[in-house]
Structures are given as C-alpha cells and as structure tokens.
Design a protein around this motif. Structure first.
Motif, PDB file in Angstrom:
ATOM      1  N   UNK A 146       0.814  -1.219   0.000  1.00  0.00           N
ATOM      2  CA  UNK A 146       0.000   0.000   0.000  1.00  0.00           C
ATOM      3  C   UNK A 146       0.842   1.261   0.000  1.00  0.00           C
ATOM      4  N   UNK A 147       2.143   1.145   0.254  1.00  0.00           N
ATOM      5  CA  UNK A 147       3.013   2.315   0.300  1.00  0.00           C
ATOM      6  C   UNK A 147       3.622   2.642  -1.044  1.00  0.00           C
ATOM      7  N   UNK A 148       4.830   2.122  -1.284  1.00  0.00           N
ATOM      8  CA  UNK A 148       5.563   2.468  -2.501  1.00  0.00           C
ATOM      9  C   UNK A 148       5.152   1.634  -3.714  1.00  0.00           C
ATOM     10  N   UNK A 149       4.640   0.422  -3.476  1.00  0.00           N
ATOM     11  CA  UNK A 149       4.374  -0.500  -4.581  1.00  0.00           C
ATOM     12  C   UNK A 149       3.395   0.039  -5.630  1.00  0.00           C
ATOM     13  N   UNK A 150       2.273   0.680  -5.241  1.00  0.00           N
ATOM     14  CA  UNK A 150       1.367   1.183  -6.283  1.00  0.00           C
ATOM     15  C   UNK A 150       2.022   2.191  -7.226  1.00  0.00           C
ATOM     16  N   UNK A 151       2.909   3.040  -6.697  1.00  0.00           N
ATOM     17  CA  UNK A 151       3.607   4.001  -7.548  1.00  0.00           C
ATOM     18  C   UNK A 151       4.559   3.261  -8.476  1.00  0.00           C
ATOM     19  N   UNK A 152       5.270   2.277  -7.938  1.00  0.00           N
ATOM     20  CA  UNK A 152       6.188   1.473  -8.758  1.00  0.00           C
ATOM     21  C   UNK A 152       5.427   0.830  -9.920  1.00  0.00           C
ATOM     22  N   UNK A 153       4.305   0.218  -9.612  1.00  0.00           N
ATOM     23  CA  UNK A 153       3.532  -0.474 -10.650  1.00  0.00           C
ATOM     24  C   UNK A 153       3.010   0.503 -11.701  1.00  0.00           C
ATOM     25  N   UNK A 154       2.573   1.685 -11.264  1.00  0.00           N
ATOM     26  CA  UNK A 154       2.036   2.671 -12.200  1.00  0.00           C
ATOM     27  C   UNK A 154       3.120   3.182 -13.151  1.00  0.00           C
ATOM     28  N   UNK A 155       4.296   3.432 -12.625  1.00  0.00           N
ATOM     29  CA  UNK A 155       5.399   3.907 -13.470  1.00  0.00           C
ATOM     30  C   UNK A 155       5.842   2.808 -14.428  1.00  0.00           C
ATOM     31  N   UNK A 156       5.885   1.578 -13.963  1.00  0.00           N
ATOM     32  CA  UNK A 156       6.261   0.470 -14.839  1.00  0.00           C
ATOM     33  C   UNK A 156       5.257   0.312 -15.982  1.00  0.00           C
ATOM     34  N   UNK A 157       3.987   0.451 -15.675  1.00  0.00           N
ATOM     35  CA  UNK A 157       2.977   0.354 -16.743  1.00  0.00           C
ATOM     36  C   UNK A 157       3.149   1.478 -17.755  1.00  0.00           C
ATOM     37  N   UNK A 158       3.483   2.661 -17.286  1.00  0.00           N
ATOM     38  CA  UNK A 158       3.720   3.784 -18.195  1.00  0.00           C
ATOM     39  C   UNK A 158       4.911   3.498 -19.105  1.00  0.00           C
ATOM     40  N   UNK A 159       5.979   2.947 -18.538  1.00  0.00           N
ATOM     41  CA  UNK A 159       7.182   2.663 -19.320  1.00  0.00           C
ATOM     42  C   UNK A 159       6.926   1.613 -20.395  1.00  0.00           C
ATOM     43  N   UNK A 160       6.040   0.659 -20.078  1.00  0.00           N
ATOM     44  CA  UNK A 160       5.826  -0.453 -21.007  1.00  0.00           C
ATOM     45  C   UNK A 160       4.430  -0.411 -21.633  1.00  0.00           C
ATOM     46  N   UNK A 218       3.765   0.728 -24.509  1.00  0.00           N
ATOM     47  CA  UNK A 218       3.919   0.337 -25.916  1.00  0.00           C
ATOM     48  C   UNK A 218       5.219  -0.433 -26.158  1.00  0.00           C
ATOM     49  N   UNK A 219       5.842  -0.864 -25.098  1.00  0.00           N
ATOM     50  CA  UNK A 219       7.132  -1.543 -25.221  1.00  0.00           C
ATOM     51  C   UNK A 219       7.081  -2.847 -24.442  1.00  0.00           C
ATOM     52  N   UNK A 220       7.370  -3.974 -25.065  1.00  0.00           N
ATOM     53  CA  UNK A 220       7.291  -5.255 -24.352  1.00  0.00           C
ATOM     54  C   UNK A 220       8.444  -5.413 -23.359  1.00  0.00           C
ATOM     55  N   UNK A 221       8.270  -6.341 -22.434  1.00  0.00           N
ATOM     56  CA  UNK A 221       9.333  -6.721 -21.510  1.00  0.00           C
ATOM     57  C   UNK A 221       9.313  -8.237 -21.387  1.00  0.00           C
ATOM     58  N   UNK A 222      10.384  -8.850 -21.834  1.00  0.00           N
ATOM     59  CA  UNK A 222      10.463 -10.318 -21.851  1.00  0.00           C
ATOM     60  C   UNK A 222      11.473 -10.798 -20.818  1.00  0.00           C
ATOM     61  N   UNK A 223      11.256 -12.010 -20.342  1.00  0.00           N
ATOM     62  CA  UNK A 223      12.153 -12.595 -19.349  1.00  0.00           C
ATOM     63  C   UNK A 223      13.544 -12.764 -19.945  1.00  0.00           C
ATOM     64  N   UNK A 224      14.582 -12.593 -19.143  1.00  0.00           N
ATOM     65  CA  UNK A 224      15.952 -12.756 -19.666  1.00  0.00           C
ATOM     66  C   UNK A 224      16.257 -14.213 -19.974  1.00  0.00           C
ATOM     67  N   UNK A 225      17.265 -14.415 -20.778  1.00  0.00           N
ATOM     68  CA  UNK A 225      17.715 -15.769 -21.086  1.00  0.00           C
ATOM     69  C   UNK A 225      18.638 -16.269 -19.980  1.00  0.00           C
TER      70      UNK A 225
END
Length: 761
Positions: A596-610, A612-619
């Motif tokens: 409920x603290x920092x995580x919602x902001x983290x998730x919102x910024x990550x959604x903004x970054x991606x 239109x850009x995919x993010x795939x698991x590393x090899x």
C-alpha cells in the motif's frame, strides 16, 4: 536670444569635446553588438531533458536577476514605444547626443527649473557597457559625462538604432536586482516581453527612471508615459496606481521553477566539480561558451514526459495516503543498459514539510530490499538453492550484545519453506538464517561491491543486516538492482548527457558489458526469476497483488523498523524503478504495508514505461540447470510445496527436498551435525518480572538423528528443542545416533534463581 544661447551652448560643448579628444589618446574602438550579446549571461541555468525540453530553471547567479537575451522583434511594440517616449523622444533623430535636450537641461539648470535629463538611450547604454562610465551613487563626474558622450557617438557610428535599443532593453537595470526586460516581464507581470500591453509597458518605462521609488511615484510616472503614448485619450491615473502597487510586489519569476529541482541541483554540482577539477588539471584550457544571448543550458539524461508522469503519480498516491501520516516520497528510473537516469523525483514537493531534501540520495534503512542480494550471495556460494528448505520458526540467535530474535512482518511463522518462497514472500527468519550461513561481514563486502557504501562493518550491523538495518540511498539501491538486471555486472548511474562513442553506444544498446560481474550471473538470474514469480509470493502478498504486471518484471518491497520507510524496487527487461515513501523527518507511518506504500507508484510507473514496449524474461546464462523437484511431506502429511521446475547452479541440483526424521525442516542433504544456536559462551540473564515458563531458550542444530544433553543428562531429541534455564554454568552437548558427542556449547545463566528453581521442580 534663446536661439543664440542654444548655438552658444552647442558650440561650447563641441569645443570642450574637441579639446578633450585632442588632449587624450584616441578612445578604443566601440565594442560590437555581437560581442555584447555573446557576453550576456543569464542569472539562471536551464536544465534540459535528453531531447532539449526545459525541465528546471535554476538560479546560479545570486548577485543579479537576468533572464534571456530578447531580440527586439520579441519585445512588444507598446514597450518599445514607452521606452523611447520616456527616455529619449528623439532617439531615431540624433546621432548619440540630443542637442536640444542638452540645451533644455542647461537652460533649466540656469533658471533652477526641472527638465528631463539630456542623457540619451545611446549614452545610457554606453554607461552600462563600460565600467569606467557607470553612474555612482553621487552621480557621474564631469569626466565620466564627457567620456559617456564620446562613447555614445562611437556607438552610433558602428551600431544600428535597432541594435542600440535591443542592447539597452536587455542590459538596463529596473527594480532591485532585476536587469533586462525579460527578467522584469516575468517577475512583475508573469509573462514574456512580447505580451506586455500599454499599461504594463508604461510601468516598465517608469521603473527605468525611478527603479527603487515607492509604488505611488512609479504609478504617477507610468501615467505620464501612458498619456504620452496616447495623447488624445483621457487617462485615469487611479487604475494605474493600484495596478502598479500590485505589480512591483509580484515575484512570479521564481528563483527555481520546474519539475526536477533535485536532479537539476545534482547535475549542476557534478558539472561544477568536474569543471573545477579540469581547471586545476589544465588552467589554460579554454572554457566552453553558450550560444550568443542564450541562458546557460545543461542537458541531462532525464526524459521530460516520464519525469512529469512520475512526479504526478507520486503526488497523487501520497494524497491518498495523507490520512496515514505519510507526506514524502521519492522515485528514480534507470536505463538498465546505459545506467542513464530517466526520472529523478527527489520529494513530493508541496506535500512535504522538507521539500528541499533530496530523498533520492538521502540515507535510509532499506528493510527487506537487501534480501535479494543476500540470497544471490548464498546461492552463488552454494550454501542454498532456490528449492532448499529453510525453517521459518521462532529463532534466538546469540550475538555479542545478546540474543537476536527476528520476527516476520505478520508475526506468524510458516514452518519449513523453500528459499524461493522465503525470498518472494519476504520472510524475515529464513533471511536471518541465510545470513548466519553467509556471515554479516561477507555480506557487507557483497553490498559494497554492488555499490552500496555501508558506513560500518558487517559485524557492526550483525544479523539485522539481513533485514536492512544499514542505511543506503534510493539511487544506490536501485542501481544495485540494476546490477542484478544486468547479470551481476555493476555500472555507475549517470545523470549528465554525454555523446558516447559509436562502438560504446552499440554495446550499450545490445546490453554488452565487458566488466567483470560483482554478483554471480547465474545467481542473479535465479533471484530475478524468484522475484518475478507471482505464485511464490502468495503466502504474504496473495494472488491478486499490486506487484503483478502483465509483462515480465522482478520486484521486491521493504519496510524499515517502526514503519519509517517503505520501498518498492524492481526491474523489467529495460528499466529499473525504485520508489520510497515515508517522512523526511523520520516519523513513522501509520498502517502502511509493502503493497500500500511504494508499490502502487512502482507499478504505475512500470505500466507507463511499457505501455507500448514489451518486456520479456531474460535468457538463462551458461552454467544453469533446470530440473524437476518435489518436496517431502510436512508434519501434516501434505507436501511442503507443490512440485515444480527449478533452476540450479550446475552441480547443486537434486530431485527431492524433504524434512529429516525429526521433522525439523532440515533438508535431507544436510551437512554434518552441529549446534547452530546458541553460540558458545552465551550469557543468559533471567528477568524476575517475567514468569519462568516464558523464558525458555531455544536450541538449534543441523544433522540427522541427533539428541541433546545438558550437563551430561539426556534432554531432548531432534534438531530443535526448548530449554527452561536455571542459574549456573552449563554444558550443552549434541549427540549423534551412535551416542558420540559431535558438538558442544558452554553457557551461563544469571539471576532469578528462586523462580527458576521452583519452576524446575
């Protein structure tokens, strides 16, 4: 008679000028217009984003307030007219000296009557450009006036009228520290010079004549200018009076304005320090210049749209948390490949009581966000695998300062869990047990290698280091997670835009980094796989967690002691995002959890970054093995965890992880039997105010089929036992299945003798 006097005055002045010119060396050639414009310096520095968009304007010259150099075409016609009518009516007619004004001033002085001064705009400009000709508090000397007159004549011969007026408008002092029309327009009127109307222009012109006069006098002068501008119109001076009083008190042009104040100060400080170092190394090296007439500008790696979004997201979420005693926050976004800082939000701005504090660089306790680095080290050292079982139960760990008893966030214990579950669900006791294997000093060395400069040694923090008792900055913590994202390779974050060499740029885009890893790449991959596993974190965060994204991300939350700091740090294929919320004062938050603290902001910024850009698991890197594992039954007869596919460092894989016969949570492949708690030489002080039955000491060991003896007498079986202590010195022995003593500890119990003995009976 008047015409004769005018002719005589003009002839006398001409003769005086000729005599001075003949008696002194010829004056140096007038400075050029281009030189004046090129040497003009704004009092501000514009901090730009990576694409040249303005992020922040920072005051870097405290002695004066200058804006940008304004071209004459960018100044409103009303202002140009007002300035000429107020200061030099025949500006476009004379050649630097207004002989009619000179005669009028001389005649007025003769008869002691007030007239407008004889100083033309060109003469005023010459005084502004030459320090020797500048007006002192007592006025100019006769020699200065003659020099000013001659300089004005030279300017008129080499400059055009529009250049003279343009330079004058940009260099003339107005009120207080304000110099130039751009600073005046933005400070008093909150607009660019091109937008000034007749009323505003008249106030500006009035301030040239009386820059520090009282508002009433400025308004009176402004009214006269307005009447000169519109001679056929009746002007009511009451309205200009009120308007002027309000305008001269405005300060719309803030010393610092924009959306990245902390990043701006940081990059300017870095550039200043770099410049000082370069100057010390090569004093004769030429300094770089800004384009002519432009304010100083610095380009950063920040991305303005992302910066705006991150700031808005943080402020919006903090407003929602206002009832929980939370007012501050910070956020940083890093490019994984290059280390460039894409967003830097140092505080919540107006929501904070300490908005000037940069929480991106402030040192605070990171809580559980250090656990990924701890488990990576334990896996790399082959002390654990992701499937290894760790006992999540009450633990008492002896330290030099006494017993350390870690607790989980929810004050509940889960029993034997895999390392994957322990890390993903952020269980504290398994983390402390893991640090016991690694040792605090070794872990401290690992943290320093990952760019977390701890102030003290690992032994100073002890086992609490597993739970984030050391202080780190958000920037260094996010960059340590970026190290995990880059396969364990460390790199410095950068905020200053630099043009990389083509080869270096190509490597950065490809994610190629030849630096030796500071974290085992295989362990870094396994930790990233764990932190991206939504199922593994369900024991603490549930199935529908804010940490889960539709694209690949690895994330960890953390909360420091007494709920003073809350963190969410994680990475995607391309970006690392770190968020902190709390209070700059260090005050505790109320009922703020990891999600409920920092995580919602983290998730919102990550959604903004991606968006239109995919993010795939590393090899997976070389040296990893994927194997199917199963888990033995727990005390209830059900499998401890569901069977799954798991990643192992090559050579550490095994198909089954189960409890030993004693049901202690020790893996079937445990090492040789030994006592893990208490430590040898432990001193236990009994408290007479606590019932004896509540002061038990927990014994812990590793190995199979072990038994405990106290002072030579059998006490208990299994890897774990609780002992009701009594005063005196005691010898604790661990005996294997054959009856052989395999380990022992000596301890002493002090105090509360009567109670302890009665409880023993």
């Amino acid at each position: 008679m008047h015409r004769l006097h005018l002719f005589a005055s003009r002839s006398c002045l001409a003769a005086t000028l000729t005599a001075i010119a003949c008696a002194q060396p010829a004056l140096a050639g007038a400075v050029s217009f281009d030189e004046v414009r090129r040497e003009f310096r704004s009092s501000d520095t514009a901090v730009l984003d990576r694409n040249g968009e303005l992020l922040q304007r920072v005051r870097t010259d405290a002695s004066v307030r200058r804006g940008q150099w304004m071209a004459l075409a960018d100044v409103s016609p009303a202002l140009r007219m007002a300035m000429v009518l107020s200061e030099d009516r025949r500006f476009y007619e004379h050649s630097g000296i207004d002989w009619r004004a000179v005669s009028s001033a001389a005649w007025g002085n003769l008869w002691n009557t007030r007239t407008r001064g004889a100083s033309t705009i060109t003469m005023q400009l010459s005084g502004l450009l030459d320090e020797d000709l500048r007006r002192a508090n007592s006025g100019r000397s006769f020699t200065q006036k003659i020099g000013q007159t001659m300089a004005a004549t030279q300017l008129e011969r080499s400059w055009r009228k529009d250049q003279i007026l343009e330079a004058y408008l940009n260099t003339v002092p107005f009120r207080g520290e304000i110099v130039g029309i751009d600073a005046l327009s933005r400070t008093l009127f909150g607009k660019a010079p091109s937008g000034l109307d007749a009323r505003e222009a008249s106030v500006a012109a009035a301030l040239v004549r009386a820059p520090n006069a009282k508002p009433a006098l400025v308004a009176q002068r402004a009214c006269e200018v307005m009447r000169a501008m519109e001679p056929g119109r009746k002007i009511d001076c009451d309205a200009p009076d009120m308007f002027t009083s309000a305008a001269v008190q405005r300060r719309a042009f803030d010393a610092n304005e924009g959306i990245a104040p902390h990043a701006a100060r940081r990059v300017l400080r870095e550039l200043r320090e770099a410049g000082e170092a370069a100057a010390a190394a090569a004093p004769s090296a030429p300094s770089s210049r800004q384009p002519a007439g432009r304010e100083a500008a610095v380009r950063t790696t920040l991305h303005a749209p992302l910066q705006r979004f991150a700031l808005a997201a943080l402020q919006r979420h903090l407003k929602e948390l206002r009832g929980r005693h939370v007012e501050d926050g910070a956020l940083v976004v890093l490019d994984n490949a290059s280390g460039e800082v894409l967003a830097w939000v140092g505080s919540s701005g107006p929501l904070s009581q300490a908005a000037e504090v940069d929480a991106v660089t402030a040192l605070r306790q990171p809580g559980s966000t250090l656990k990924p680095l701890l488990y990576a080290q334990a896996i790399a050292e082959r002390r654990l695998t992701a499937a290894s079982l760790i006992d999540d139960s009450s633990a008492q760990i002896s330290t030099a300062s006494g017993l350390y008893i870690p607790q989980n966030y929810d004050h509940q214990f889960k029993g034997p869990v895999s390392a994957r579950t322990a890390l993903a669900a952020s269980l504290n006791v398994p983390a402390v047990r893991t640090l016991v294997m690694v040792s605090p000093e070794s872990f401290a060395r690992q943290l320093r290698a990952a760019g977390l400069p701890l102030r003290e040694s690992g032994d100073y923090y002890g086992y609490s280091l597993a739970l984030g008792s050391a202080e780190v900055s958000l920037l260094s913590l996010a960059n340590a997670y970026r190290t995990l994202a880059n396969g364990g390779r460390y790199g410095q974050p950068t905020l200053t835009a630099r043009a990389p060499a083509p080869a270096a740029a190509a490597k950065a885009r490809a994610g190629d980094n030849s630096a030796a890893p500071v974290i085992d790449p295989r362990a870094a991959y396994i930790v990233g796989d764990i932190l991206s596993d939504a199922n593994a974190r369900t024991r603490t965060f549930g199935l529908d967690s804010i940490l889960s994204t539709r694209f690949w991300t690895a994330v960890k939350t953390g909360t420091s002691k007494d709920m003073r700091d809350n963190w969410a740090v994680g990475w995607s294929q391309r970006y690392t995002v770190g968020v902190w919320v709390g209070n700059a004062s260090g005050a505790s938050m109320w009922d703020v959890s990891g999600t409920s603290g920092a995580a919602p902001v983290w998730a919102e910024v990550m959604r903004f970054l991606h968006a239109r850009e995919p993010s795939r698991a590393p090899r997976p890197p070389a040296g990893l093995v994927e194997a199917h594992v199963t888990f033995g039954p727990g005390l209830d007869g059900n499998p401890l965890e569901a069977a799954r596919s798991e990643w192992f460092l090559q050579g550490t894989e095994q198909p089954l992880f189960a409890l030993d016969n004693a049901g202690t949570g020790t893996p079937a492949s445990a090492a040789a039997a030994r006592i893990t708690a208490p430590a040898d030489g432990t001193i236990i002080a009994l408290d007479p105010d606590i019932p004896p039955l509540h002061q038990r000491v927990r014994f812990e060991s590793e190995g199979r089929g072990v038994q405990w003896r106290i002072d030579g007498k059998h006490f208990a079986r299994g890897n774990s036992a609780q002992w009701l202590p009594w005063p005196g010195r005691h010898v604790i022995e661990l005996v294997d299945a054959t009856g052989k003593v395999v380990d022992q500890r000596k301890l002493e119990v002090r105090g509360a003798g009567v109670l302890a003995k009665s409880a023993r009976r």
